[in-house]
Design a protein around this motif. Sequence first.
Motif, PDB file in Angstrom:
ATOM      1  N   ARG A 294       0.721  -1.283   0.015  1.00 54.04           N
ATOM      2  CA  ARG A 294       0.249   0.118   0.059  1.00 54.04           C
ATOM      3  C   ARG A 294       0.927   1.296   0.067  1.00 54.04           C
ATOM      4  NH1 ARG A 294      -4.700  -0.709  -1.898  1.00 54.04           N
ATOM      5  NH2 ARG A 294      -5.385   1.018  -0.704  1.00 54.04           N
ATOM      6  N   GLU A 295       2.090   1.115   0.506  1.00 54.18           N
ATOM      7  CA  GLU A 295       2.925   2.292   0.804  1.00 54.18           C
ATOM      8  C   GLU A 295       3.642   2.715  -0.488  1.00 54.18           C
ATOM      9  OE1 GLU A 295       4.518   2.987   5.251  1.00 54.18           O
ATOM     10  OE2 GLU A 295       5.413   1.197   4.308  1.00 54.18           O
ATOM     11  N   ILE A 296       4.497   1.635  -1.115  1.00 54.37           N
ATOM     12  CA  ILE A 296       5.304   1.993  -2.227  1.00 54.37           C
ATOM     13  C   ILE A 296       4.669   2.635  -3.224  1.00 54.37           C
ATOM     14  CG2 ILE A 296       6.506   0.597  -3.923  1.00 54.37           C
ATOM     15  CD1 ILE A 296       7.075  -1.445  -1.668  1.00 54.37           C
ATOM     16  N   PRO A 297       3.393   2.540  -3.732  1.00 56.24           N
ATOM     17  CA  PRO A 297       2.841   3.203  -4.887  1.00 56.24           C
ATOM     18  C   PRO A 297       2.832   4.789  -4.610  1.00 56.24           C
ATOM     19  CG  PRO A 297       1.581   1.349  -4.809  1.00 56.24           C
ATOM     20  CD  PRO A 297       2.535   1.315  -3.489  1.00 56.24           C
ATOM     21  N   PHE A 298       2.470   5.364  -3.204  1.00 57.94           N
ATOM     22  CA  PHE A 298       2.504   6.495  -2.958  1.00 57.94           C
ATOM     23  C   PHE A 298       4.052   7.075  -2.705  1.00 57.94           C
ATOM     24  CE2 PHE A 298      -1.710   5.168  -0.761  1.00 57.94           C
ATOM     25  CZ  PHE A 298      -2.336   6.036  -1.583  1.00 57.94           C
ATOM     26  N   ALA A 299       4.858   6.322  -2.314  1.00 61.37           N
ATOM     27  CA  ALA A 299       6.220   6.710  -2.212  1.00 61.37           C
ATOM     28  C   ALA A 299       6.666   7.138  -3.796  1.00 61.37           C
ATOM     29  CB  ALA A 299       7.147   5.377  -1.752  1.00 61.37           C
ATOM     30  N   ARG A 300       6.310   6.183  -4.664  1.00 61.97           N
ATOM     31  CA  ARG A 300       6.713   6.694  -6.154  1.00 61.97           C
ATOM     32  C   ARG A 300       5.926   7.687  -6.617  1.00 61.97           C
ATOM     33  NH1 ARG A 300       4.951   2.091  -7.797  1.00 61.97           N
ATOM     34  NH2 ARG A 300       6.793   0.789  -7.491  1.00 61.97           N
ATOM     35  N   LEU A 301       4.741   8.095  -6.258  1.00 68.37           N
ATOM     36  CA  LEU A 301       4.001   8.929  -6.679  1.00 68.37           C
ATOM     37  C   LEU A 301       4.525  10.417  -6.342  1.00 68.37           C
ATOM     38  CD1 LEU A 301       1.168  10.536  -7.963  1.00 68.37           C
ATOM     39  CD2 LEU A 301       0.403  10.047  -5.461  1.00 68.37           C
TER      40      LEU A 301
ATOM     41  N   PRO B 169      14.440  10.790  -8.214  1.00 65.33           N
ATOM     42  CA  PRO B 169      14.827   9.296  -8.749  1.00 65.33           C
ATOM     43  C   PRO B 169      14.288   8.387  -7.326  1.00 65.33           C
ATOM     44  CG  PRO B 169      16.535  10.692  -9.349  1.00 65.33           C
ATOM     45  CD  PRO B 169      15.833  11.371  -8.611  1.00 65.33           C
ATOM     46  N   HIS B 170      13.679   7.297  -7.613  1.00 62.04           N
ATOM     47  CA  HIS B 170      12.997   6.632  -6.502  1.00 62.04           C
ATOM     48  C   HIS B 170      13.556   4.990  -6.772  1.00 62.04           C
ATOM     49  CE1 HIS B 170       9.315   4.346  -4.731  1.00 62.04           C
ATOM     50  NE2 HIS B 170      10.424   4.733  -3.944  1.00 62.04           N
ATOM     51  N   VAL B 171      14.091   4.147  -5.842  1.00 59.41           N
ATOM     52  CA  VAL B 171      14.816   3.127  -5.966  1.00 59.41           C
ATOM     53  C   VAL B 171      14.055   2.199  -5.037  1.00 59.41           C
ATOM     54  CG1 VAL B 171      16.501   1.371  -5.904  1.00 59.41           C
ATOM     55  CG2 VAL B 171      16.921   3.603  -6.941  1.00 59.41           C
ATOM     56  N   VAL B 172      13.375   1.028  -5.314  1.00 59.08           N
ATOM     57  CA  VAL B 172      12.863   0.147  -4.364  1.00 59.08           C
ATOM     58  C   VAL B 172      13.894  -0.952  -4.132  1.00 59.08           C
ATOM     59  CG1 VAL B 172      10.801  -1.616  -3.837  1.00 59.08           C
ATOM     60  CG2 VAL B 172      10.413   0.713  -4.954  1.00 59.08           C
ATOM     61  N   ILE B 173      14.029  -1.206  -2.901  1.00 57.88           N
ATOM     62  CA  ILE B 173      15.124  -2.237  -2.778  1.00 57.88           C
ATOM     63  C   ILE B 173      14.319  -3.388  -1.992  1.00 57.88           C
ATOM     64  CG2 ILE B 173      17.331  -2.651  -1.294  1.00 57.88           C
ATOM     65  CD1 ILE B 173      18.180  -0.145  -1.838  1.00 57.88           C
ATOM     66  N   PRO B 174      14.409  -4.623  -2.474  1.00 64.07           N
ATOM     67  CA  PRO B 174      14.000  -5.887  -1.935  1.00 64.07           C
ATOM     68  C   PRO B 174      14.564  -6.223  -0.356  1.00 64.07           C
ATOM     69  CG  PRO B 174      14.939  -6.621  -3.887  1.00 64.07           C
ATOM     70  CD  PRO B 174      14.955  -5.077  -3.716  1.00 64.07           C
ATOM     71  N   LEU B 175      13.986  -6.662   0.672  1.00 66.70           N
ATOM     72  CA  LEU B 175      14.729  -6.889   2.000  1.00 66.70           C
ATOM     73  C   LEU B 175      13.868  -8.430   2.108  1.00 66.70           C
ATOM     74  CD1 LEU B 175      15.871  -3.913   3.728  1.00 66.70           C
ATOM     75  CD2 LEU B 175      16.976  -5.183   2.307  1.00 66.70           C
ATOM     76  N   ALA B 176      13.689  -9.128   1.333  1.00 67.79           N
ATOM     77  CA  ALA B 176      12.674 -10.347   1.661  1.00 67.79           C
ATOM     78  C   ALA B 176      13.270 -11.066   2.782  1.00 67.79           C
ATOM     79  CB  ALA B 176      12.749 -11.127   0.574  1.00 67.79           C
ATOM     80  N   PHE B 177      14.456 -11.105   3.294  1.00 70.73           N
ATOM     81  CA  PHE B 177      14.999 -11.849   4.393  1.00 70.73           C
ATOM     82  C   PHE B 177      14.393 -11.713   5.625  1.00 70.73           C
ATOM     83  CE2 PHE B 177      17.943  -8.141   4.498  1.00 70.73           C
ATOM     84  CZ  PHE B 177      18.040  -8.073   5.759  1.00 70.73           C
TER      85      PHE B 177
END
Length: 222
Positions: free
Chosen positions: A40-47, A55-63
């Motif tokens: 829910r948050e990430i699209p708003f961050a991008r917007l 510039p916007h980068v999403v970094i996965p931290l699945a661990f």
Amino acid sequence: MKDSVIILSGGMDSVTLLHDYQERIALALTFDYGSNHNAREIPFARLHCQQVGVPHVVIPLAFMHEYFHSSLLSGAADIPEGSYADENMRSTVVPFRNGIMLAIAAGMAESEGLKYVMMANHGGDHAIYPDCRPEFVSAMSEAMRLGTYPGIELLAPYTRLTKADIARRGKQLGIDYSTTWSCYKGGEKHCGRCGTCVERIEALREAGIDDPTEYDALSEHP
């Protein structure tokens, strides 16, 4: 001068910080660590990055989702309801989350030739989250400075502000808070009952902002 990386969640506080310091921010980092509300948050961050041209980068931290224990990672049903200050909100702590994210952000800042990392912790976080407290901010900044060639520093200008203070600043900046996300349950609408929803409601009210948030129809928020 563009000299900073910001950790941007898509929530009220970091979105306000992004707009407040946009002239200094060269890069925004959002971390997808598998929380109930990341999607829910990430699209708003991008917007908001698009709005200010950062510039916007999403970094996965699945661990973190796989190995860490927190109600924030284990499903909406486990999120406690009530005041943010209640002891049961400790279950939402993701162990050393900010430390991990800040370490990565410091590495990104050094890689990009930048000098600072910015985070939007605030005074209301201190009782619950150890990695939001002034002592942590000071110690982490020193560790980042000593551990990087250019001496990366941590900037946390909202550390001693309340969420209402931040909302007032957002009002001055003309931020539309309907395009931010707070609810830890991560449903289609804000639940209006979990600690972070209650805090959001109270902050907007105290700041004199008509709350634009869509809440669950069953919510009996204050």
